[in-house]
Scaffold this motif. Structure first.
Motif, PDB file in Angstrom:
ATOM      1  N   GLY A  57       0.431  -0.980  -0.260  1.00 33.25           N
ATOM      2  CA  GLY A  57       0.273  -0.275   0.071  1.00 33.25           C
ATOM      3  C   GLY A  57       0.369   1.439   0.064  1.00 33.25           C
ATOM      4  N   ALA A  58       1.669   1.371   0.828  1.00 37.86           N
ATOM      5  CA  ALA A  58       3.089   2.335   0.616  1.00 37.86           C
ATOM      6  C   ALA A  58       3.275   2.784  -0.773  1.00 37.86           C
ATOM      7  CB  ALA A  58       3.734   2.408   1.893  1.00 37.86           C
ATOM      8  N   LEU A  59       4.061   1.604  -1.628  1.00 37.01           N
ATOM      9  CA  LEU A  59       4.511   1.207  -2.811  1.00 37.01           C
ATOM     10  C   LEU A  59       3.853   2.360  -3.464  1.00 37.01           C
ATOM     11  CD1 LEU A  59       6.799   1.008  -4.380  1.00 37.01           C
ATOM     12  CD2 LEU A  59       5.691  -1.423  -4.795  1.00 37.01           C
ATOM     13  N   PHE A  60       1.863   1.693  -3.143  1.00 37.27           N
ATOM     14  CA  PHE A  60       1.488   1.842  -4.287  1.00 37.27           C
ATOM     15  C   PHE A  60       0.910   3.741  -3.889  1.00 37.27           C
ATOM     16  CE2 PHE A  60       0.049  -2.216  -4.847  1.00 37.27           C
ATOM     17  CZ  PHE A  60       0.006  -1.552  -6.711  1.00 37.27           C
ATOM     18  N   GLN A  61       1.364   4.264  -3.063  1.00 34.99           N
ATOM     19  CA  GLN A  61       0.581   5.619  -2.831  1.00 34.99           C
ATOM     20  C   GLN A  61       1.812   6.576  -3.548  1.00 34.99           C
ATOM     21  OE1 GLN A  61       0.646   5.838   1.325  1.00 34.99           O
ATOM     22  NE2 GLN A  61      -1.735   5.035   1.178  1.00 34.99           N
ATOM     23  N   LEU A  62       2.826   5.666  -2.907  1.00 38.40           N
ATOM     24  CA  LEU A  62       4.465   6.862  -3.370  1.00 38.40           C
ATOM     25  C   LEU A  62       4.071   6.657  -5.065  1.00 38.40           C
ATOM     26  CD1 LEU A  62       7.187   8.106  -2.920  1.00 38.40           C
ATOM     27  CD2 LEU A  62       8.218   5.186  -3.445  1.00 38.40           C
ATOM     28  N   LEU A  63       4.436   5.471  -5.804  1.00 40.61           N
ATOM     29  CA  LEU A  63       3.699   5.559  -6.928  1.00 40.61           C
ATOM     30  C   LEU A  63       2.779   6.886  -7.224  1.00 40.61           C
ATOM     31  CD1 LEU A  63       4.149   2.269  -8.179  1.00 40.61           C
ATOM     32  CD2 LEU A  63       6.247   3.789  -8.192  1.00 40.61           C
ATOM     33  N   GLY A  64       1.699   6.720  -7.008  1.00 40.08           N
ATOM     34  CA  GLY A  64       0.753   8.102  -7.000  1.00 40.08           C
ATOM     35  C   GLY A  64       1.624   9.372  -6.710  1.00 40.08           C
ATOM     36  N   VAL A  65       1.565   9.331  -5.916  1.00 40.32           N
ATOM     37  CA  VAL A  65       2.534  10.655  -5.651  1.00 40.32           C
ATOM     38  C   VAL A  65       3.740  11.212  -6.592  1.00 40.32           C
ATOM     39  CG1 VAL A  65       4.399  11.500  -3.810  1.00 40.32           C
ATOM     40  CG2 VAL A  65       2.499  10.440  -3.038  1.00 40.32           C
ATOM     41  N   LEU A  66       4.363  10.249  -7.602  1.00 43.30           N
ATOM     42  CA  LEU A  66       5.119  10.569  -8.103  1.00 43.30           C
ATOM     43  C   LEU A  66       4.521  10.635  -9.234  1.00 43.30           C
ATOM     44  CD1 LEU A  66       8.130   8.106  -7.925  1.00 43.30           C
ATOM     45  CD2 LEU A  66       8.302   9.884  -6.952  1.00 43.30           C
ATOM     46  N   LEU A  67       2.881  10.399  -9.727  1.00 43.60           N
ATOM     47  CA  LEU A  67       2.766  10.289 -10.858  1.00 43.60           C
ATOM     48  C   LEU A  67       2.212  11.103 -11.167  1.00 43.60           C
ATOM     49  CD1 LEU A  67       1.610   8.955 -13.458  1.00 43.60           C
ATOM     50  CD2 LEU A  67      -0.202   8.295 -12.334  1.00 43.60           C
ATOM     51  N   PHE A  68       1.563  11.686 -10.256  1.00 50.09           N
ATOM     52  CA  PHE A  68       0.694  13.235  -9.858  1.00 50.09           C
ATOM     53  C   PHE A  68       1.582  14.784  -9.685  1.00 50.09           C
ATOM     54  CE2 PHE A  68      -3.202  11.114  -8.490  1.00 50.09           C
ATOM     55  CZ  PHE A  68      -3.618  10.909  -9.115  1.00 50.09           C
ATOM     56  N   THR A  69       2.616  14.182  -8.953  1.00 55.16           N
ATOM     57  CA  THR A  69       3.669  15.218  -8.593  1.00 55.16           C
ATOM     58  C   THR A  69       4.061  15.693 -10.884  1.00 55.16           C
ATOM     59  OG1 THR A  69       4.209  14.706  -6.818  1.00 55.16           O
ATOM     60  CG2 THR A  69       5.331  16.096  -7.940  1.00 55.16           C
TER      61      THR A  69
END
Length: 383
Positions: free
Chosen positions: A161-173
């Motif tokens: 879950g933390a990995l998916f959140q990190l990927l989401g942050v990178l994508l939206f950024t």
């Protein structure tokens, strides 16, 4: 005499008002329910937006030099990735070296502890006693590790879950930074022309303050790392580069407690080798912190981010109470943005002569007037 009851018909607007009130309550409850369900996504969007604000000045600089925004954003991401890999790789090597050295020197440390206990408390311990205690402690620790291994599925789920959140942050950024002008145009297209100017100005203030915060912190981290590297080399502390890098990054980018976390590691490493050296390192860290707070930081943040330490501390506490660690990290740039809004939109007035301290040439006259005649009522000085 019979009692007559008069039934009054409610006004014609009452059923409609009752319906609107019930509808508003339903919408409010549904809105809170949706916000609760989307809290994770909203947090990701908030973090991504402020990270995009932080890197947008660099992306804009690359775009002005002919590099497309997408390629420029990718280049900034690549530089940040290299810096993070180098940082954690250096700290990992430091940790491995210190653990290896600690394991190799463990018998000598145990014997020194035994001798100190025997001298101080008049005991007659031996290394075998400590070995027995260590065996008992290792059995207890082993039981905790077995229980922790039983929860490996839950730990793995949290990690994914933390990995998916990190990927989401990178994508939206990436999207917010690469398509910043297009995104601003889309937002402004939903507003009247009179309000578009205010939105663009607020957006520029947010980018300026957030980017200024990141770059001022990075410059302070560089100065701190260089100063601590020189000190650690002078006192011959091992792994000086890794420790200086740790002090520079952690002390500047972790709010409130970062200074204490940063200074603890080099003091502990020096303490393993020589307690006197650890004391000198501690004194240097305290002295440099004072120099940074009163000399270096005001000069660096004068053009980027000027915030009172008490305001920053209160902002960190409020951010941690609202969003936890994420709120603590975002508290200072958000507060700086709000401070920029206040400076741009809140009108300020010149302090009147009576409200401020009296001029030097009038202090003697005021002291005499208090003793002889009453002071005249305050007069308002127009701006």
């Amino acid at each position: 005499m019979p009692i007559t009851w008069t039934v009054r018909t409610p006004p014609s607007w009452f059923p409609r008002a009752l319906l609107y009130t019930a509808l508003a309550l339903v919408i409010l409850i549904a809105g809170f329910w949706v916000l609760g369900k989307l809290q994770g996504l909203l947090t990701i969007l908030l973090v991504s937006l402020f990270l995009a604000f932080a890197i947008e000045p660099a992306v804009n600089w690359l775009a002005r030099h002919g590099i497309p925004r997408g390629a420029g954003t990718g280049a900034v991401f690549l530089v940040l990735l290299v810096v993070m890999v180098a940082f954690f790789g250096t700290l990992g090597a430091l940790l491995i070296d210190q653990v290896t050295m600690l394991v190799q020197d463990a018998p000598g440390y145990i014997q020194d502890v035994v001798d100190w206990i025997n001298r101080t408390f008049d005991q007659n311990l031996s290394g075998a006693d400590l070995t027995k205690y260590a065996t008992e402690w290792s059995s207890t620790i082993e039981g905790y590790l077995v229980g922790l291994a039983g929860n490996v599925w839950g730990i793995g789920t949290v990690a994914i879950g933390a990995l998916f959140q990190l990927l989401g942050v990178l994508l939206f950024t990436f999207y917010f930074a690469a398509d910043g002008p297009r995104f601003r145009t889309w937002v402004c297209s939903l507003l009247p022309p009179r309000q578009q100017k205010h939105v663009l100005r607020a957006w520029d203030i947010a980018v300026e303050k957030t980017g200024g915060y990141i770059y001022s912190r990075a410059l302070l981290a560089l100065c701190s790392a260089i100063a601590h590297y020189v000190a650690l080399r002078v006192f011959d502390v091992p792994s000086a580069f890794a420790l200086a890098l740790w002090v520079g990054v952690v002390s500047q980018f972790i709010p409130t407690v970062g200074t204490y976390l940063a200074g603890a590691l080099p003091v502990l490493v020096a303490l393993v080798h020589d307690p006197i050296t650890a004391l000198w390192i501690l004194l240097f860290i305290v002295a440099y912190q004072q120099f940074e707070n009163y000399v270096l930081q005001p000069r660096i943040t004068a053009t980027t981010l000027d915030m009172h330490p008490a305001v920053a501390f209160g902002a960190v506490i409020a951010g941690a109470a609202l969003l936890g660690p994420t709120g603590a990290l975002l508290a200072i740039p958000v507060t700086a943005t709000l401070q920029g809004f206040a400076g741009a939109y809140v009108r300020r007035y010149r302090v009147t002569e009576e409200a401020g301290p009296p001029p030097k040439q009038k202090r003697r006259w005021l002291s005499r007037s208090r003793t002889k005649t009453p002071v005249e009522p305050d007069r308002t000085v127009d701006e």
